[in-house]
Scaffold this motif. Structure first.
Motif, PDB file in Angstrom:
ATOM      1  N   LEU A 126       0.663  -1.392  -0.010  1.00  0.00           N
ATOM      2  CA  LEU A 126       0.034  -0.283   0.162  1.00  0.00           C
ATOM      3  C   LEU A 126       0.953   1.040   0.187  1.00  0.00           C
ATOM      4  CD1 LEU A 126      -2.931  -1.033   1.745  1.00  0.00           C
ATOM      5  CD2 LEU A 126      -3.222   0.367   0.220  1.00  0.00           C
ATOM      6  N   CYS A 127       2.282   0.991   0.376  1.00  0.00           N
ATOM      7  CA  CYS A 127       2.836   2.275   0.632  1.00  0.00           C
ATOM      8  C   CYS A 127       3.078   2.725  -0.953  1.00  0.00           C
ATOM      9  CB  CYS A 127       4.161   2.706   1.694  1.00  0.00           C
ATOM     10  SG  CYS A 127       3.380   1.385   3.369  1.00  0.00           S
ATOM     11  N   VAL A 128       3.431   1.677  -1.574  1.00  0.00           N
ATOM     12  CA  VAL A 128       4.603   2.105  -2.470  1.00  0.00           C
ATOM     13  C   VAL A 128       3.300   2.908  -3.762  1.00  0.00           C
ATOM     14  CG1 VAL A 128       5.195   1.319  -5.076  1.00  0.00           C
ATOM     15  CG2 VAL A 128       5.300  -0.363  -2.840  1.00  0.00           C
ATOM     16  N   PRO A 129       2.319   2.968  -4.301  1.00  0.00           N
ATOM     17  CA  PRO A 129       1.675   4.572  -4.662  1.00  0.00           C
ATOM     18  C   PRO A 129       2.360   5.537  -3.787  1.00  0.00           C
ATOM     19  CG  PRO A 129      -0.100   2.577  -3.917  1.00  0.00           C
ATOM     20  CD  PRO A 129       1.150   1.674  -4.115  1.00  0.00           C
ATOM     21  N   VAL A 130       2.187   5.696  -2.438  1.00  0.00           N
ATOM     22  CA  VAL A 130       1.817   7.063  -2.221  1.00  0.00           C
ATOM     23  C   VAL A 130       3.441   7.433  -2.027  1.00  0.00           C
ATOM     24  CG1 VAL A 130       2.338   7.587   0.557  1.00  0.00           C
ATOM     25  CG2 VAL A 130       0.434   6.050  -0.127  1.00  0.00           C
ATOM     26  N   LEU A 182       1.722  11.300  16.170  1.00  0.00           N
ATOM     27  CA  LEU A 182       0.874  12.345  15.552  1.00  0.00           C
ATOM     28  C   LEU A 182       1.649  13.457  16.198  1.00  0.00           C
ATOM     29  CD1 LEU A 182      -3.015  11.038  14.946  1.00  0.00           C
ATOM     30  CD2 LEU A 182      -1.327  11.774  13.111  1.00  0.00           C
ATOM     31  N   ASP A 183       1.638  13.444  17.519  1.00  0.00           N
ATOM     32  CA  ASP A 183       1.804  15.126  18.229  1.00  0.00           C
ATOM     33  C   ASP A 183       3.865  15.304  17.783  1.00  0.00           C
ATOM     34  OD1 ASP A 183      -0.133  14.896  20.004  1.00  0.00           O
ATOM     35  OD2 ASP A 183       1.043  14.026  21.684  1.00  0.00           O
ATOM     36  N   GLN A 184       4.396  14.404  17.077  1.00  0.00           N
ATOM     37  CA  GLN A 184       5.974  14.436  16.427  1.00  0.00           C
ATOM     38  C   GLN A 184       5.848  14.393  15.177  1.00  0.00           C
ATOM     39  OE1 GLN A 184       8.838  12.317  18.881  1.00  0.00           O
ATOM     40  NE2 GLN A 184       7.359  11.236  19.946  1.00  0.00           N
ATOM     41  N   HIS A 185       4.962  13.891  14.757  1.00  0.00           N
ATOM     42  CA  HIS A 185       5.418  14.052  13.217  1.00  0.00           C
ATOM     43  C   HIS A 185       3.683  13.975  12.361  1.00  0.00           C
ATOM     44  CE1 HIS A 185       9.807  11.532  13.900  1.00  0.00           C
ATOM     45  NE2 HIS A 185       8.420  11.333  14.469  1.00  0.00           N
ATOM     46  N   PRO A 186       4.750  14.531  10.601  1.00  0.00           N
ATOM     47  CA  PRO A 186       3.325  14.711   9.884  1.00  0.00           C
ATOM     48  C   PRO A 186       2.971  13.102   9.230  1.00  0.00           C
ATOM     49  CG  PRO A 186       4.461  15.295   9.281  1.00  0.00           C
ATOM     50  CD  PRO A 186       5.494  15.079  10.165  1.00  0.00           C
ATOM     51  N   VAL A 187       1.512  12.470  10.117  1.00  0.00           N
ATOM     52  CA  VAL A 187       1.458  11.144   9.900  1.00  0.00           C
ATOM     53  C   VAL A 187      -0.171  10.940   8.261  1.00  0.00           C
ATOM     54  CG1 VAL A 187       0.844   8.927  10.179  1.00  0.00           C
ATOM     55  CG2 VAL A 187       1.593  10.106  11.993  1.00  0.00           C
ATOM     56  N   TYR A 188       0.557  10.085   7.830  1.00  0.00           N
ATOM     57  CA  TYR A 188       0.037  10.200   6.633  1.00  0.00           C
ATOM     58  C   TYR A 188      -0.701   8.683   7.024  1.00  0.00           C
ATOM     59  CZ  TYR A 188       1.712  14.120   3.916  1.00  0.00           C
ATOM     60  OH  TYR A 188       1.928  15.291   4.227  1.00  0.00           O
ATOM     61  N   PHE A 189      -2.295   8.547   6.629  1.00  0.00           N
ATOM     62  CA  PHE A 189      -3.262   7.522   6.130  1.00  0.00           C
ATOM     63  C   PHE A 189      -3.810   7.031   4.750  1.00  0.00           C
ATOM     64  CE2 PHE A 189      -3.181   9.165  10.199  1.00  0.00           C
ATOM     65  CZ  PHE A 189      -2.993   8.364  11.532  1.00  0.00           C
ATOM     66  N   PHE A 190      -3.819   6.017   4.981  1.00  0.00           N
ATOM     67  CA  PHE A 190      -4.303   5.454   3.344  1.00  0.00           C
ATOM     68  C   PHE A 190      -5.269   4.124   3.477  1.00  0.00           C
ATOM     69  CE2 PHE A 190      -0.216   5.598   3.942  1.00  0.00           C
ATOM     70  CZ  PHE A 190       0.991   4.557   3.229  1.00  0.00           C
ATOM     71  N   ILE A 209      -5.192  10.164   3.052  1.00  0.00           N
ATOM     72  CA  ILE A 209      -4.770  10.388   1.454  1.00  0.00           C
ATOM     73  C   ILE A 209      -6.051   9.345   0.932  1.00  0.00           C
ATOM     74  CG2 ILE A 209      -3.939   9.517  -1.088  1.00  0.00           C
ATOM     75  CD1 ILE A 209      -0.999  10.262   1.127  1.00  0.00           C
ATOM     76  N   GLU A 210      -6.506   9.560  -0.116  1.00  0.00           N
ATOM     77  CA  GLU A 210      -7.273   8.491  -0.588  1.00  0.00           C
ATOM     78  C   GLU A 210      -7.211   8.203  -1.862  1.00  0.00           C
ATOM     79  OE1 GLU A 210     -11.718  11.085   0.393  1.00  0.00           O
ATOM     80  OE2 GLU A 210     -10.628  12.356  -0.882  1.00  0.00           O
ATOM     81  N   ASN A 211      -8.383   6.504  -2.453  1.00  0.00           N
ATOM     82  CA  ASN A 211      -7.891   6.168  -3.186  1.00  0.00           C
ATOM     83  C   ASN A 211      -6.251   5.443  -3.412  1.00  0.00           C
ATOM     84  OD1 ASN A 211     -10.292   6.711  -4.485  1.00  0.00           O
ATOM     85  ND2 ASN A 211      -9.790   8.494  -5.392  1.00  0.00           N
ATOM     86  N   ILE A 212      -6.092   4.494  -2.116  1.00  0.00           N
ATOM     87  CA  ILE A 212      -5.040   3.988  -2.108  1.00  0.00           C
ATOM     88  C   ILE A 212      -5.196   2.412  -2.449  1.00  0.00           C
ATOM     89  CG2 ILE A 212      -2.619   3.634  -1.485  1.00  0.00           C
ATOM     90  CD1 ILE A 212      -2.572   6.417  -2.854  1.00  0.00           C
TER      91      ILE A 212
END
Length: 255
Positions: A126-130, A182-190, A209-212
């Motif tokens: 799942l991480c690859v397209p991101v 989340l208190d220390q980093h931007p976190v991307y959920f997908f 991030i949608e549609n992943i």
């Protein structure tokens, strides 16, 4: 080789030793299979490039579509006289039925053609397209999520080099579930479990991030890395990583 050049430049997926290995590695032809979610997809990669892919995103239709997709992919390679070196398949977590269908197909092909088997964790896939399609901050973290019904998801946390920051877990998502990061980093959920969680997470550093989707055409960088490191699965004994035991549903009454 464009994807590999990008990955090497950004050092995604790579340790220094792996970067050196990749530069001298003769790439392989891989049949890639993913049935870990509702999507059913098959791809063929050669020399670090996806040369064929087919996918059905309307599923789950794995039992109907996978056999046809695999037959067409193998006909494509046979017609071009391209021998397979390995089969890569999503190893979970994900849909119990989907994983069983995909892994059974992959093992059958490995037996029939005497090929190596490579297991690819669904959350890494799942991480690859991101990583390929999104500009991320240097300290960003990735949290792929696979839906496990209600407010539960299968999730892990990785940095931009796909190093695990937190291992795979079945999370019942509450407001503080990911607060430590989340208190220390931007976190991307997908992933297909992410959207339902965002209102509950409700943190300024949380980004959706949608549609992943975990698709076979994104699998080959991870498969090539495992082949370079000779991280193959035992075809006879390999089973998907379900994370939780399967619970059969009570059938609906007919009347």
């Amino acid at each position: 080789m464009q994807i590999y050049a990008f990955l090497l430049e950004k050092q995604y997926f790579c340790t220094l030793n792996f970067i050196i290995t990749l530069k001298f590695l003769a790439m392989s032809c891989i049949l890639n299979i993913d049935t870990s979610t509702d999507a059913c997809s098959v791809a063929v990669s050669q020399d670090g490039v996806c040369i064929y892919h087919d996918e059905d995103l309307s599923g789950p239709n794995h039992s109907e579509r996978l056999g046809t997709f695999v037959d067409e992919a193998m006909s494509f390679t046979d017609n071009h006289a391209i021998p397979f070196d390995a089969v890569a398949v999503s190893s979970g977590p994900g849909s119990y039925t989907g994983l069983r269908i995909g892994v059974s197909m992959a093992k059958g092909i490995c037996y029939g053609r005497n090929l190596r088997l490579v297991g690819i964790p669904t959350l890494e896939l799942l991480c690859v397209p991101v990583l390929l399609g999104k500009e991320l901050q240097d300290d960003a973290l990735l949290c792929p999520m696979v839906d496990a019904r209600r407010m539960e998801v299968y999730a892990a946390i990785y940095d931009r080099a796909l190093r695990p920051v937190r291992t795979v877990c079945a999370d019942i998502v509450e407001a503080d579930t990911y607060k430590e990061w989340l208190d220390q980093h931007p976190v991307y959920f997908f992933g297909n479990g992410a959207a339902k969680c965002m209102e509950t997470i409700n943190h300024p550093n949380a980004h959706l991030i949608e549609n992943i989707k975990p698709l076979a055409r994104y699998m080959f960088p991870l498969a090539e890395k495992r082949m370079a490191l000779e991280q193959y699965e035992d075809v006879a004994y390999f089973t998907p990583y379900y994370l939780k035991d399967y619970v059969a549903k009570r059938p609906k009454p007919m009347l």
